[in-house]
Scaffold this active site. Structure first.
Site, PDB file in Angstrom:
ATOM      1  CE  LYS A  72      -3.775  -0.452   2.401  1.00 37.90           C
ATOM      2  NZ  LYS A  72      -4.303  -0.797   3.741  1.00 37.90           N
ATOM      3  NE  ARG A 111      -5.321   3.348   3.815  1.00 34.63           N
ATOM      4  CZ  ARG A 111      -5.361   3.540   2.511  1.00 34.63           C
ATOM      5  NH1 ARG A 111      -4.739   4.586   1.970  1.00 34.63           N
ATOM      6  NH2 ARG A 111      -5.985   2.689   1.739  1.00 34.63           N
ATOM      7  N   GLY A 149      -8.156  -7.313   4.618  1.00 32.39           N
ATOM      8  CA  GLY A 149      -9.013  -7.409   5.791  1.00 32.39           C
ATOM      9  C   GLY A 149      -8.381  -8.092   6.993  1.00 32.39           C
ATOM     10  CG  MET A 187      -2.634  -7.120   9.375  1.00 34.39           C
ATOM     11  SD  MET A 187      -0.946  -6.714   8.979  1.00 34.39           S
ATOM     12  CE  MET A 187      -1.074  -6.265   7.265  1.00 34.39           C
ATOM     13  NE  ARG A 192      -5.722  -4.862  -3.099  1.00 34.55           N
ATOM     14  CZ  ARG A 192      -6.263  -4.787  -1.899  1.00 34.55           C
ATOM     15  NH1 ARG A 192      -5.533  -4.544  -0.843  1.00 34.55           N
ATOM     16  NH2 ARG A 192      -7.553  -4.952  -1.734  1.00 34.55           N
ATOM     17  CG  HIS A 198      -4.495 -42.952   0.569  1.00 32.67           C
ATOM     18  ND1 HIS A 198      -5.769 -43.253   0.154  1.00 32.67           N
ATOM     19  CD2 HIS A 198      -3.659 -43.735  -0.152  1.00 32.67           C
ATOM     20  CE1 HIS A 198      -5.709 -44.203  -0.766  1.00 32.67           C
ATOM     21  NE2 HIS A 198      -4.435 -44.516  -0.965  1.00 32.67           N
ATOM     22  CB  SER A 202      11.696 -43.886 -18.050  1.00 31.36           C
ATOM     23  OG  SER A 202      10.578 -43.233 -17.491  1.00 31.36           O
ATOM     24  CB  CYS A 242       7.232 -42.624 -16.212  1.00 30.31           C
ATOM     25  SG  CYS A 242       8.105 -44.014 -15.482  1.00 30.31           S
ATOM     26  CE1 TYR A 244       9.458 -39.280 -20.842  1.00 28.29           C
ATOM     27  CE2 TYR A 244      11.383 -39.342 -22.270  1.00 28.29           C
ATOM     28  CZ  TYR A 244      10.491 -39.984 -21.421  1.00 28.29           C
ATOM     29  OH  TYR A 244      10.625 -41.310 -21.141  1.00 28.29           O
TER      30      TYR A 244
END
Ligand code: ADP
Ligand code: MG
Ligand code: MG
Length: 921
Positions: A34, A103, A112, A114, A347, A470, A802, A870, A890
């Site tokens: 701010k 502020r 909101g 603080m 902002r 899980h 892989s 993979c 990849y």
């Protein structure tokens, strides 16, 4: 005495702040979002009320000692003098008083969370002066009561009711609905009441010393950094506790001085759709907090053109300028005091995933930002959110209003799910499959045996566990919307029902689960499907991402050659998965698991006979029955992936997985014996004996993978034949095939030396028989630490690696995944023994290091070695970054995660563009 540190910066002193902080990022850290925004706007000539900022450094000193650091207060007083001159008013003066707001404002916005206190500088005497000056007693008393109220609730933490009760009492007595109906005398009376209430609560009078007011307010704002709300918010959003908040002292401007005054908030674009149209609300004759508090119905910003055309045009011009300056959508606050516009905040605005993508593309087309910047502005999470079905936003709001809201938990896997609840996996699966119901599986928590129920469900809800439980992990893996740890819900598995207080949902009841927000509702909320082909903006952005990652000079290999960034491939077992993967942008199949093909109902009995065969001939006989179906599976896969590589992994799991459950069978045999039944008993007993002979005390480390292939080569010989026959058939049909045969679980090159030549011989004999030619590779998975350590040897045979990082993680840590996730991983992460669940985010220091070593050694033997991953990590942004850094060609992940991986690959490419691949030292 040494001069004290600079704790206070006037809004004009932004250049000094920049110099001291070293960068704009530094200024944001020092002055907060701010404060730096206000200072930056001041520099740009935007009308901002005069003011100054007390730094976050001062806040952090205060947090240590409970006192303002040396010199802070004096510097505040000096700055206040300058502000007085600029404003032409004097703080505490009766005839021409300056009022200020105090502020909060941290580096990252915490809306909101603080405190902010308005109208500081009013007391009984100043009020008199203000009335004379403005000739508007109603406004003055209204402002004064606001100060007393905010002071009480935020500085002294009184409950809201202390002031709300007298206020609603007076409104009720007079029959008012709105605050605007309050008369001057009403406000005046209320000031008296508030002062009494204040004294009663605090034990002393409301402070009349305006400097004391400023001091207490500043301290309260500093303290609000450590308020519970703020701390919880930072936990959730991963903002560091160390940052601290700045305090901004800002000259008050008044939107409540009559109908030529007003206040509002606006977004420079639509934050929900991204449309390039200002969206905002304002109120005439009101002060800032009224708009947000929703005490009166606001007007839409475009209507301001009718009431205050001049201010409106100026506002549009300023906000346009701010967007260009910050090159991003802004979220602004403004106040109009007697026709004059003041900007109070700007902002970068928060936005939905959809808006984030649209705005990034629009701003690129407007020439504001580059494609690189556009790609960087969209997060993998945004993409994730967009690809799951979503609840219709309006319907969700309506449901919330109508009381259908049920509970909230951790938003573990995004997307919307609607279905009927069942409380165990078997019932969930049965209802879904046989009764064709849409099902939501609800459990206190899930275990590996629940997976079938989860997969059959639209969504999963648990009352326990967190983001790495899980249920959460599995749900994300399969793209199932999931909310975990909705702790207000009591799940009664025995009675097949759940409850939140007296709201009970029985088995079969409908609920809606929003994995994106974590909210749960009773009943059916309509959803909208996410279809990637319809998400044109997303497709454009991902196209840009691919272009960026594919640039030839993204990475420098250790030998100095240039290489592009990562490609994204997918794990897919069936042609329909491959098609989906392709439509999501996959450039190959990185893992096709062939064992699924053995589990199909018609095939399983043959597979079981094959396993139990006593001779090689007998076994080959059964395998020959399986060959045509396997060939068909591969055929479909090659066709779907026409032109792209397809990696097929030879059989991997231990054989007992294909056999009937030993315990169940044992029970059956015992029951038959007890009842004296003989029919079929002998077969069952034989089967049981065979299963017993297959028993291993630790099957995951037993006869599986390449070990199984060496023990029973007939199985993989059949598989390789099926692969090459299918590839040959496809080639004849004009399909371009690039099969790659992957041997799992190699630990020593000797294993490959034993098995690979046999398989290559089969491959060659098929291509000769069928007289076709296509390119193929034989390679291996690296999932045993020994394989990683001896990769230089292994690469003599393997043409590609892989990384099976699920197993590699298990074996490197020595954790069994299921046990670890159920028993101790949560504690380990909570106690910071591990930074995160290593099955979700690759452990760079251990597992990652092994990968790096394997790549380097492997490429020393074979410079063209193709390297992929993979494991589940292939779809995790942080792990993808590591794969980029160490030189993978990849990453391969579930089809659902391909778009996320494409974006992550581009992010890595941009972050490390032109850098050398990290070699291990
Ligand atoms: P938050 O960060 O919670 O939005 P702010 O510090 O921005 O808190 O202030 C709360 C409200 O008060 C906002 O609507 C803001 O525009 C308004 N406000 C703050 N300072 C002033 C001021 N000096 N003059 C008028 N209104 C102000
Ligand atoms: Mg604000
Ligand atoms: Mg494995």
């Amino acid at each position: 005495m040494a001069e004290s540190k600079k704790w206070v910066y006037l809004f004009e002193e932004v250049a000094a702040a920049e110099k001291n902080a070293g960068s704009w990022e530094g200024v944001r850290g020092l002055l907060g979002g701010k404060g730096s925004g206000l200072a930056d706007m001041t520099r740009a000539g935007v009308p901002v009320p005069p003011g100054f900022t007390v730094t976050t450094e001062a806040c952090n000193e205060f947090r240590k000692t409970g006192q303002f650091p040396d010199g802070q207060w004096e510097q505040m007083l000096t700055a206040l003098k300058v502000v007085e001159t600029q404003a032409g008013k004097k703080f505490g003066d009766q005839s021409n008083p300056l009022l200020v707001s105090c502020r909060s404002g941290a580096k990252f916005s915490m809306p909101g969370m603080m405190n902010t206190i308005l109208n500081i500088g009013l007391n009984d005497k100043v009020v008199e002066g203000m009335i004379k000056l403005t000739n508007n007693p109603r406004f003055v008393y209204d402002s004064y009561r606001r100060l007393i109220e905010m002071f009480g609730t935020t500085v002294f933490n009184f409950g809201d009711e202390v002031f709300e009760h007298p206020m609603s009492e007076i409104k009720a007595r007079k029959g008012y609905k709105l605050d605007t109906e309050m008369t001057t005398d009403d406000w005046k009376a209320l000031v008296g009441t508030f002062k009494e209430a204040f004294k009663k609560q605090a034990g002393f009078d409301f402070p009349q010393d305006v400097f004391k007011q400023m001091e207490l307010a500043t301290k309260a704002v500093f303290e609000s950094w450590d308020g519970k709300k703020a701390v919880d918010y930072r936990r959730e959003t991963k903002i560091s506790d160390e940052l601290g908040t700045a305090v901004n002292i800002v000259t008050m401007v008044f939107g409540n001085m009559g109908d030529d005054s007003g206040t509002g908030v606006a977004f420079t674009r639509n934050p929900s759709t991204g449309d390039k149209k200002m969206m905002g609300d304002y109120l005439l004759n009101a002060q800032g907090e009224d708009v947000v508090a929703g005490i009166r119905n606001t007007d839409q910003i475009e209507n301001l053109i009718k009431t205050m055309p001049e201010a409106y045009h100026q506002f549009m011009q300023i906000t346009g300028k701010l967007e260009k300056h910050y090159k991003d959508m802004q979220d602004v606050e403004f106040t109009i005091e007697r026709g004059k516009l003041w900007m109070l905040q700007t902002r970068n605005a928060k936005r939905t995933a959809k808006a984030a993508i649209k705005i990034a593309i629009d701003m690129t087309n407007e020439g504001l930002i580059s494609k690189e910047e556009a790609v960087l502005r969209v997060t993998p999470f945004d993409v994730d959110t967009l690809l799951h079905p979503q609840f219709d936003e309006k319907a969700m709001l309506a449901a919330e209003k109508s009381g259908a809201y049920y509970s909230i938990g951790v938003n573990a896997s995004p997307g919307a799910a609607v279905g009927q609840v069942y409380f165990d996996a078997d019932t969930a699966e049965r209802m879904a499959k046989q009764e064709k119901q849409k099902v939501i599986m609800v459990r206190p928590f899930t275990k590996p045996d629940d997976v079938h129920g989860m997969i059959a469900s639209q969504g999963v809800l648990t009352s326990e566990g967190g983001a790495s439980s899980h249920a959460a992990v599995v749900a994300r893996q399969f793209g199932i919307p999931c909310v975990v740890g909705a702790s207000s819900i009591k799940v009664d598995v025995e009675k097949c029902r759940m409850s939140v207080d007296d709201k009970v949902v029985e088995a079969g009841g409908w609920i809606s689960v929003d994995g994106t927000t974590g909210k749960v509702f009773i009943g059916r909320i309509p959803t909208v499907e996410a279809k990637i082909e319809e998400q044109t903006d997303l497709l454009i952005l991902l196209g840009w991402a691919d272009e960026l990652a594919a640039r030839e000079d993204i990475r420098i290999l250790p030998d100095g050659r240039k290489a592009p960034g990562l490609q994204v491939w997918a794990n897919a077992d069936y042609p329909k998965d491959a098609q989906r993967a392709r439509s999501y942008g996959a450039r190959g199949i990185g893992l096709c698991r062939t064992e699924h093909m053995f589990f199909e109902t018609e095939r399983l009995p043959i597979v079981q006979k094959m396993i139990l065969a006593e001779t090689s001939e007998e076994r080959t006989g059964y395998l020959n029955q399986l060959l045509p179906t396997q060939r068909k599976d591969f055929d479909g896969l090659f066709e779907a992936m026409n032109g792209y590589p397809v990696i097929i992994r030879l059989i991997d799991p231990p054989l007992h997985e294909f056999m009937p459950d030993e315990e169940k069978l044992f029970e059956e045999v015992v029951t038959m014996r007890v009842k004296g039944e003989t029919k079929g008993l002998k077969e069952k007993e034989d089967l049981l004996a065979s299963i017993k002979s297959l028993h291993e005390s630790n099957p995951m480390m037993g006869l599986r993978g390449v070990r199984l292939s060496i023990a029973m080569p007939e199985i993989v010989e059949m598989q390789v034949r099926a692969i090459f026959e299918a590839a040959a058939d496809c080639t004849k049909r004009g399909i371009v095939v690039k099969p790659e045969v992957m041997i799992p679980l190699t630990g020593t090159v000797k294993e490959l030396e034993w098995i690979q030549p046999r398989l290559v011989r089969i491959a060659n004999s098929v291509t000769e028989e069928k007289r076709v030619n296509f390119h193929y590779k034989f390679g291996t998975m690296i999932e045993i630490p020994r394989a990683a350590v001896t990769a230089g040897e292994i690469a003599k045979l393997a043409e590609f690696f892989s990384f099976g990082t699920n197993d590699l993680t298990q074996m490197t840590f020595g954790y069994s995944r299921d046990d670890a996730e159920r028993n101790f991983l949560v504690t380990y992460v909570a106690e910071k023994i591990l930074p995160s669940n290593p099955f979700q985010t690759l452990d760079r220091e251990g597992v990652g290091k092994l990968m790096q070593m394997a790549i380097n050694d492997g490429r020393k033997t074979r410079p063209e070695l193709e390297v992929g991953i993979c494991g589940e990590h292939g779809g995790d942004p942080d792990s993808i970054e590591w794969c980029h850094m160490i030189g993978n060609n990849y990453v391969s992940c579930s089809p659902f995660r391909v778009p996320i991986a494409r974006l992550s690959a581009a992010h890595s490419a941009l972050k490390f563009s032109g850098k050398k691949i990290a070699e291990d030292k």
